[in-house]
Design an enzyme around this catalytic site. Structure first.
Site, mmCIF file in Angstrom:
data_model
loop_
_atom_site.group_PDB
_atom_site.id
_atom_site.type_symbol
_atom_site.label_atom_id
_atom_site.label_comp_id
_atom_site.label_asym_id
_atom_site.label_seq_id
_atom_site.Cartn_x
_atom_site.Cartn_y
_atom_site.Cartn_z
ATOM 1 N N ARG A 313 0.834 -1.204 0.000
ATOM 2 C CA ARG A 313 0.000 0.000 0.000
ATOM 3 C C ARG A 313 0.873 1.260 0.000
ATOM 4 O O ARG A 313 0.485 2.296 -0.543
ATOM 5 C CB ARG A 313 -0.995 0.009 1.166
ATOM 6 C CG ARG A 313 -2.109 1.027 0.976
ATOM 7 C CD ARG A 313 -3.163 0.985 2.077
ATOM 8 N NE ARG A 313 -4.270 0.092 1.799
ATOM 9 C CZ ARG A 313 -5.300 0.372 0.988
ATOM 10 N NH1 ARG A 313 -5.360 1.535 0.357
ATOM 11 N NH2 ARG A 313 -6.266 -0.496 0.793
ATOM 12 N N GLU A 716 -9.962 5.550 7.045
ATOM 13 C CA GLU A 716 -8.535 5.851 7.048
ATOM 14 C C GLU A 716 -8.135 7.170 6.384
ATOM 15 O O GLU A 716 -7.209 7.835 6.860
ATOM 16 C CB GLU A 716 -7.770 4.705 6.373
ATOM 17 C CG GLU A 716 -7.857 3.417 7.148
ATOM 18 C CD GLU A 716 -7.303 2.237 6.357
ATOM 19 O OE1 GLU A 716 -7.913 1.863 5.342
ATOM 20 O OE2 GLU A 716 -6.254 1.722 6.744
HETATM 21 N N1 LUZ Z 1 -5.543 -4.666 5.536
HETATM 22 C C1 LUZ Z 1 -5.249 -5.521 4.543
HETATM 23 C C2 LUZ Z 1 -5.677 -3.353 5.324
HETATM 24 O O1 LUZ Z 1 -5.111 -6.709 4.795
HETATM 25 N N2 LUZ Z 1 -5.132 -5.054 3.303
HETATM 26 C C3 LUZ Z 1 -5.267 -3.749 2.992
HETATM 27 O O2 LUZ Z 1 -5.149 -3.373 1.833
HETATM 28 C C4 LUZ Z 1 -5.538 -2.856 4.049
HETATM 29 N N3 LUZ Z 1 -5.640 -1.555 3.822
HETATM 30 C C5 LUZ Z 1 -5.873 -0.741 4.833
HETATM 31 C C6 LUZ Z 1 -6.010 -1.253 6.108
HETATM 32 N N4 LUZ Z 1 -5.921 -2.548 6.344
HETATM 33 MO MO1 MOS Z 2 -6.822 -1.236 9.351
HETATM 34 S S1 MOS Z 2 -5.020 -0.343 9.276
HETATM 35 O O1 MOS Z 2 -7.866 -0.747 8.281
HETATM 36 O O2 MOS Z 2 -6.996 -2.482 10.343
#
Ligand code: LUZ
Ligand code: MOS
Length: 759
Positions: A313, A716
């Site tokens: 990400r 987020e």
């Molecule tokens: N968790 C995940 C996340 O497993 N994949 C993601 O792309 C993600 N993005 C934001 C927060 N948690």
């Molecule tokens: Mo999250 S960083 O969307 O658990």
């Protein structure tokens, strides 16, 4: 269907119970008779070989039922989610301070604590690495390095009028959920176990526990009422605590509860991944960004956890909201002797964005302009191809910036700042703009699906189960609104059930800002199935033909726009008598998304969320202390279904982002010991650190069809507005001391501000 735009929006269903202390968390669940308390013995050496572990004296202590080591695990001693590199209990080596080694199961917490002191543990130390660049030099990586690339940066740099290079640092961040990690487990019939867990990922806990116990997932039930905060810290790491409680309950056939104290939680769990990064940015004579390169050294800690996904990400968001023809970004997930770092609101996105903002700021300072002029000039538009291949649709980067510009014109803001600065010798103001662009969907396409289960009971009341976990973000209220709109009943007829793996299986964690979208869409599917059956019944009751229009609204039934005298309860009674199925299971899998990891190209996100923030701060140049005077935001909510909740998410995210950027300093010493291990040594924002003016304007946009009721994901993205606070402070420091050598190193603590002012 009734109007989705609810104005004024309903209050969060949880609000009253929260403020009166009635909301139930794991530790509030009344325990059964015979319940044991589980305490964890953790390593106080960051890297070493276990030479001696003698539990005999401890096991003789009063109240101790059993002490568990890795030898007592019936299944696999493994909790690694993406990569199997993390034992539940250390076997021969330890890799971080805080690594669990043994569990003490005792009748009371005090007895468990007393026994813990009697365990004899000898560890022969090995060299400790805490710095990601050092780990990289030694070839210690958690997962293969990744590169995303577009165009040809090498060639493009040869044509750039200006090229700037630099280095940045962003620190970790302690989740500091108000409710610590924890679980309470009960052994049930057929060698099974039920776990009440404080987790964002009930299925992750279920899968991990099944693996550790060596049983089928169908023998593990996980139930979640709500969390006192998660912020990513309970996306993956809750599984460990679930497994501790489940292991004891399963082996001893007695209920078991495992809840760490705050300092244990802080010491043993991972945090936001710190990053150390290099950038190179090239601009033409007109300040257009032509080429951007960055290398990210992610501090992953001692095990992969979610770091490989977080790394990805970072690469996706490396160019933030900017249209750049040539991009080449590489990221390394470095293995260090710290607790495994993990998901934290933004999931690597904030770390990526900070670096390009530093690059732009660096260019601006060298060119003698304000960074905002470069930022504004390079915002992306519809049709722009991101460096990962997706084409921008519904891009609100310019729209949000321009809308903010009308409210806070750049020239006026800067005139005010400069006027203040010329009349104040010992106080300086700084201003910074921060655009955001955040992709919504799990970057792992496979995870973007959800299910829901709806029962309409014969009295007309409705029970809704989804895979969504309520953690203060208000997702339960949103689910109630979705079901109410689809069924045409009032909110008070709908109850949101706990999140439970036997009712809704194979869930993705409540994460990636996508929970309301995924579960809400699955819920509409379930409700629409019931609606179709009810609509057919209404038509047959009134002898209406196939094409007649049935409307359910405000607990009443309308046929071709006419009130039928039938209310919801009567309709449901009729349906029950006529043996209509009043339950449905819904499913949703995000359409259109795909991503090819080998080429780094595809269409990974359902849509993007945009917005722009202005931050203004004042620095006290004698003391180094400061205030954030103003954060003025224009944020893209789409068509918000609940403005109260969305506003709360936005405000909370911004303050949490400011905390990460300015005051929250996670400090480990060279031996890998957490020094910021309590609330006395780790400062988080409080009400006094909230900006005096925090104004969030809703940029009402059409919204995406892939967002629930076109109400865009909000969890987020707002956190990244907080990055503006760093650059506003930096600008204020430079206003006092233009020769300051202040680094692009976050957090910008008062200490760093003071050094920058006078260094
Ligand atoms: N968790 C995940 C996340 O497993 N994949 C993601 O792309 C993600 N993005 C934001 C927060 N948690
Ligand atoms: Mo999250 S960083 O969307 O658990």
């Amino acid at each position: 269907m009734t109007s989705k735009q609810i104005n004024p929006p309903p209050a969060n269903t949880d609000a009253a119970a929260h403020v009166t202390g009635k909301s139930v968390y794991v530790d509030d669940i009344p325990v059964m008779e015979g319940a044991l308390w589980v305490k964890v013995l953790d390593a106080r050496v960051a890297h070493g070989v276990i030479k001696r572990l003698d539990i005999r004296a401890a096991e003789q202590m009063e109240g101790v039922v059993k002490i568990f080591t890795y030898c007592d695990i019936p299944g696999e001693n493994q909790v690694g989610g993406i990569i199997p590199d993390e034992p539940l209990l250390a076997d021969h080596e330890v890799h971080f301070q805080g690594q669990p080694i043994a569990l003490i199961a005792a009748e009371t917490e005090d007895q468990a604590a007393a026994a813990l002191e009697k365990i004899i543990l000898e560890i022969e130390p090995l060299p400790v690495i805490t710095d990601p660049r050092e780990a990289f030099r030694q070839g210690k990586l958690l997962s293969p390095s990744r590169t995303f690339s577009k165009g040809n940066t090498a060639e493009a740099f040869s044509r750039c009028a200006h090229i700037f290079e630099g280095k940045t640092e962003t620190g970790g961040q302690e989740h500091l959920y108000l409710e610590t990690q924890g679980a309470y487990a009960i052994a049930t019939e057929h060698n099974s176990v039920r776990i009440y867990s404080s987790t964002q990922g009930p299925t992750a806990v279920q899968r991990t526990v099944a693996r550790v116990l060596g049983v089928g997932m169908n023998q593990v039930e996980v139930d979640v009422t709500r969390l006192g905060g998660g912020f990513g810290g309970k996306e993956d790491q809750a599984s460990t605590w679930g497994a501790f409680a489940a292991l004891v309950a399963h082996v001893l056939k007695r209920p078991a509860k495992c809840i760490p104290h705050r300092m244990e939680d802080m010491r043993m769990t991972g945090k936001r991944n710190p990053y150390s990064s290099d950038f190179k940015i090239g601009l033409d004579a007109d300040c257009r960004i032509i080429a951007y390169e960055a290398t990210f050294y992610q501090n992953g800690g001692a095990a992969a956890d979610l770091s490989p996904a977080i790394l990805e990400r970072t690469l996706f968001h490396a160019a933030n909201s900017y249209a750049i023809p040539h991009v080449h970004v590489t990221a390394h997930s470095c293995k260090t002797n710290l607790p495994p770092n993990t998901a934290f609101r933004g999931f690597g996105g904030p770390q990526g964005k900070f670096v390009i903002e530093a690059a732009i700021d660096c260019a601006a300072k060298n060119l003698g302009v304000h960074a905002a002029l470069i930022q504004r000039k390079n915002l992306l538009d519809d049709g722009y191809e991101f460096h990962y291949g997706q084409i921008a649709v519904g891009a609100e980067a310019k729209n949000s910036w321009n809308t903010l510009e009308q409210k806070q014109p750049f020239a006026a803001v800067m005139a005010d700042v400069e006027a203040f600065n010329t009349t104040h010798a010992w106080q300086k103001k700084g201003a910074a703009w921060m655009p955001i662009c955040f992709g919504i969907s799990f970057t792992n396409t496979m995870m973007n699906h959800a299910r829901a289960l709806v029962h309409v009971y014969s009295d007309g009341s409705v029970g809704v189960s989804t895979g969504a976990v309520e953690m203060g973000q208000g997702v339960n209220m949103k689910m109630i609104q979705v079901a109410a709109a689809c069924l045409g009943v009032s909110w008070d007829r709908i109850k949101l059930e706990t999140t439970n793996t036997t009712r809704v299986a194979n869930t993705s964690p409540s994460a990636a800002s996508a929970t309301a979208d995924l579960n809400g869409k699955a819920l509409t599917d379930a409700c629409n199935q019931i609606r179709a059956r009810l609509d057919a019944l209404v038509k047959s009751l009134f002898g209406a033909d196939e094409k007649a229009a049935v409307t359910l609204r405000d607990n009443r039934v309308y046929l071709n726009g006419q009130d039928t005298d039938l209310n919801w309860n009567q309709l449901i009674q009729q349906a029950f008598i006529q043996r209509v199925n009043l339950s449905a299971k819904g499913h949703y899998a995000t359409p259109q998304i795909h991503f090819d990891k080998s080429t780094g190209k595809g269409h990974p996100f359902a849509y993007h969320v945009y917005g722009t923030a202005l931050t203004v701060c004042t620095v006290d140049c004698l003391r180094g202390i400061y205030t954030i005077d103003l954060v003025d935001v224009v944020h893209d909510f789409g068509t918000s279904i609940n403005r109260h909740i969305d506003l709360g998410q936005c405000e909370g995210g911004i303050v949490q982002g400011i905390g990460w950027m300015t005051m929250e300093e996670v400090v480990y010493n060279a031996e890998g010991r957490l020094l910021s291990n309590a609330l006395s040594t780790y400062k988080i924002p409080d009400i006094y650190s909230v900006p005096a003016v925090l104004d969030i304007q809703f940029l009402d946009t059409e919204g995406s069809d892939l967002a629930i009721f076109k109400s865009k994901a909000v969890g987020e993205p707002p956190l990244m507005y907080g990055i503006g606070a760093f650059f506003a402070l930096r600008n204020a420091v430079l206003a006092f001391n233009p020769a300051s050598n202040i680094a692009y190193s976050a957090p910008m603590t008062p200490e760093k501000v003071l050094m920058g002012l006078h260094g």
